[in-house]
Scaffold this motif. Sequence first.
Motif, PDB file in Angstrom:
ATOM      1  N   SER A  31      46.443  57.088  44.766  1.00  0.00           N
ATOM      2  CA  SER A  31      47.060  55.887  44.181  1.00  0.00           C
ATOM      3  C   SER A  31      46.179  54.655  44.266  1.00  0.00           C
ATOM      4  CB  SER A  31      48.405  55.600  44.871  1.00  0.00           C
ATOM      5  OG  SER A  31      48.213  55.207  46.224  1.00  0.00           O
ATOM      6  N   VAL A  32      45.257  54.638  45.229  1.00  0.00           N
ATOM      7  CA  VAL A  32      44.382  53.471  45.362  1.00  0.00           C
ATOM      8  C   VAL A  32      43.437  53.348  44.174  1.00  0.00           C
ATOM      9  CG1 VAL A  32      42.431  54.537  46.568  1.00  0.00           C
ATOM     10  CG2 VAL A  32      43.077  52.195  47.116  1.00  0.00           C
ATOM     11  N   ALA A  33      43.311  54.426  43.398  1.00  0.00           N
ATOM     12  CA  ALA A  33      42.424  54.387  42.231  1.00  0.00           C
ATOM     13  C   ALA A  33      42.907  53.367  41.202  1.00  0.00           C
ATOM     14  CB  ALA A  33      42.338  55.773  41.587  1.00  0.00           C
ATOM     15  N   PHE A  34      44.230  53.182  41.067  1.00  0.00           N
ATOM     16  CA  PHE A  34      44.762  52.246  40.065  1.00  0.00           C
ATOM     17  C   PHE A  34      44.300  50.813  40.308  1.00  0.00           C
ATOM     18  CE2 PHE A  34      48.790  49.920  38.551  1.00  0.00           C
ATOM     19  CZ  PHE A  34      48.191  49.572  37.351  1.00  0.00           C
ATOM     20  N   PRO A  35      44.563  50.229  41.492  1.00  0.00           N
ATOM     21  CA  PRO A  35      44.059  48.859  41.713  1.00  0.00           C
ATOM     22  C   PRO A  35      42.546  48.787  41.783  1.00  0.00           C
ATOM     23  CG  PRO A  35      45.014  49.737  43.723  1.00  0.00           C
ATOM     24  CD  PRO A  35      45.367  50.700  42.632  1.00  0.00           C
ATOM     25  N   LEU A  36      41.911  49.824  42.314  1.00  0.00           N
ATOM     26  CA  LEU A  36      40.456  49.791  42.450  1.00  0.00           C
ATOM     27  C   LEU A  36      39.767  49.819  41.089  1.00  0.00           C
ATOM     28  CD1 LEU A  36      37.963  49.789  44.234  1.00  0.00           C
ATOM     29  CD2 LEU A  36      38.137  52.287  44.383  1.00  0.00           C
ATOM     30  N   VAL A  37      40.186  50.723  40.224  1.00  0.00           N
ATOM     31  CA  VAL A  37      39.597  50.808  38.884  1.00  0.00           C
ATOM     32  C   VAL A  37      39.908  49.543  38.088  1.00  0.00           C
ATOM     33  CG1 VAL A  37      39.667  52.037  36.678  1.00  0.00           C
ATOM     34  CG2 VAL A  37      39.610  53.324  38.825  1.00  0.00           C
ATOM     35  N   SER A  38      41.131  49.030  38.223  1.00  0.00           N
ATOM     36  CA  SER A  38      41.500  47.787  37.529  1.00  0.00           C
ATOM     37  C   SER A  38      40.594  46.644  37.962  1.00  0.00           C
ATOM     38  CB  SER A  38      42.963  47.435  37.821  1.00  0.00           C
ATOM     39  OG  SER A  38      43.842  48.425  37.344  1.00  0.00           O
ATOM     40  N   TYR A  39      40.318  46.585  39.248  1.00  0.00           N
ATOM     41  CA  TYR A  39      39.453  45.527  39.766  1.00  0.00           C
ATOM     42  C   TYR A  39      38.023  45.676  39.268  1.00  0.00           C
ATOM     43  CZ  TYR A  39      36.595  42.925  43.089  1.00  0.00           C
ATOM     44  OH  TYR A  39      35.657  42.096  43.652  1.00  0.00           O
ATOM     45  N   LEU A  40      37.497  46.891  39.302  1.00  0.00           N
ATOM     46  CA  LEU A  40      36.116  47.118  38.880  1.00  0.00           C
ATOM     47  C   LEU A  40      35.933  46.837  37.390  1.00  0.00           C
ATOM     48  CD1 LEU A  40      35.280  50.381  40.874  1.00  0.00           C
ATOM     49  CD2 LEU A  40      34.593  48.030  41.408  1.00  0.00           C
ATOM     50  N   ILE A  41      36.914  47.203  36.579  1.00  0.00           N
ATOM     51  CA  ILE A  41      36.825  46.975  35.142  1.00  0.00           C
ATOM     52  C   ILE A  41      36.884  45.480  34.815  1.00  0.00           C
ATOM     53  CG2 ILE A  41      38.034  47.288  32.940  1.00  0.00           C
ATOM     54  CD1 ILE A  41      38.834  50.052  33.870  1.00  0.00           C
ATOM     55  N   LYS A  42      37.749  44.763  35.519  1.00  0.00           N
ATOM     56  CA  LYS A  42      37.960  43.344  35.240  1.00  0.00           C
ATOM     57  C   LYS A  42      37.206  42.439  36.216  1.00  0.00           C
ATOM     58  CE  LYS A  42      40.964  44.685  32.161  1.00  0.00           C
ATOM     59  NZ  LYS A  42      40.696  44.551  30.702  1.00  0.00           N
ATOM     60  N   PHE A  43      36.211  42.980  36.882  1.00  0.00           N
ATOM     61  CA  PHE A  43      35.516  42.270  37.955  1.00  0.00           C
ATOM     62  C   PHE A  43      35.037  40.874  37.530  1.00  0.00           C
ATOM     63  CE2 PHE A  43      31.627  41.148  40.237  1.00  0.00           C
ATOM     64  CZ  PHE A  43      32.015  41.295  41.554  1.00  0.00           C
ATOM     65  N   ARG A  44      34.421  40.773  36.381  1.00  0.00           N
ATOM     66  CA  ARG A  44      33.817  39.509  35.957  1.00  0.00           C
ATOM     67  C   ARG A  44      34.850  38.423  35.661  1.00  0.00           C
ATOM     68  NH1 ARG A  44      31.181  40.118  30.041  1.00  0.00           N
ATOM     69  NH2 ARG A  44      30.995  37.886  30.435  1.00  0.00           N
ATOM     70  N   TYR A  45      36.098  38.809  35.442  1.00  0.00           N
ATOM     71  CA  TYR A  45      37.133  37.829  35.118  1.00  0.00           C
ATOM     72  C   TYR A  45      37.977  37.447  36.335  1.00  0.00           C
ATOM     73  CZ  TYR A  45      36.039  39.471  30.410  1.00  0.00           C
ATOM     74  OH  TYR A  45      35.395  39.829  29.255  1.00  0.00           O
ATOM     75  N   ALA A  46      37.717  38.066  37.471  1.00  0.00           N
ATOM     76  CA  ALA A  46      38.591  37.899  38.627  1.00  0.00           C
ATOM     77  C   ALA A  46      38.378  36.553  39.322  1.00  0.00           C
ATOM     78  CB  ALA A  46      38.372  39.036  39.615  1.00  0.00           C
ATOM     79  N   SER A  47      39.486  35.994  39.818  1.00  0.00           N
ATOM     80  CA  SER A  47      39.426  34.785  40.629  1.00  0.00           C
ATOM     81  C   SER A  47      39.123  35.187  42.074  1.00  0.00           C
ATOM     82  CB  SER A  47      40.766  34.052  40.567  1.00  0.00           C
ATOM     83  OG  SER A  47      41.799  34.877  41.091  1.00  0.00           O
ATOM     84  N   LYS A  48      38.920  34.196  42.928  1.00  0.00           N
ATOM     85  CA  LYS A  48      38.595  34.485  44.323  1.00  0.00           C
ATOM     86  C   LYS A  48      39.701  35.261  45.022  1.00  0.00           C
ATOM     87  CE  LYS A  48      36.648  32.346  48.455  1.00  0.00           C
ATOM     88  NZ  LYS A  48      36.147  31.080  49.059  1.00  0.00           N
ATOM     89  N   PRO A  49      40.987  34.870  44.859  1.00  0.00           N
ATOM     90  CA  PRO A  49      42.051  35.668  45.487  1.00  0.00           C
ATOM     91  C   PRO A  49      42.052  37.115  45.019  1.00  0.00           C
ATOM     92  CG  PRO A  49      42.908  33.526  44.847  1.00  0.00           C
ATOM     93  CD  PRO A  49      41.538  33.639  44.247  1.00  0.00           C
TER      94      PRO A  49
END
Length: 219
Positions: free
Chosen positions: A17-35
């Motif tokens: 299940s950790v793949a869902f948030p992890l993949v989402s984060y890696l795909i959207k990495f450049r758009y992510a805020s500090k939090p």
Amino acid sequence: MRSESISDILRIASIVSVAFPLVSYLIKFRYASKPIHLIGMLTLASALSDLVGGIYFSQGRSTVVLFNSFYVVQFFLLTWFYFELAKTKKSRTTVLGGLFIYAVAFVLVSVYLQSFLEYQTFLWTISGMIMILFSSSYVVYLFSAGTVMQNHASFWINSGILYYFSFNLFLFVMSSYVLTKLEPQIGMLIWSFHNANNVVKNILLGLGISSSAAATMVK
């Protein structure tokens, strides 16, 4: 279905299940805020911990240091996350106060109650209570501020954190007995409750990361 099968299924589901948030984060990495980056780091730490823990479990090795290390990392990343979200002096004071309590508790528990070489269940319980305080306070802030909830990343992430620690608090209290006194099969079956809650938490974290990235992209 045998209890061993149920615990194995939930253990694997928790790891996957950790793949869902992890993949989402890696795909959207450049758009992510500090939090969101902090939650992404937590997700990565969780994935590594699950992977190493699974290997240790299959080899019959102790997971004491691994568990203790992960919960320390988790606490500091989440505390940093809530400090970044803090918008008022009161909320920042609450986060810093929780950090101070944890630091004092860590020293006292490690020296007098449970060393780092045994499951620090007292510290897990204290950190869980602090996280419930942080997440509950943030819910109060969101509602008092009249913040729109739909597609609100911090709302979904905070919901995952509140859910995870609230439903696992009693397990943290009794985890020393569960992990060291019970038969391994029974202990793993009870710990499966944690794994099930972890699946829900990861889904909510994934929703939060995804919605944050999408909102940032629209801007």
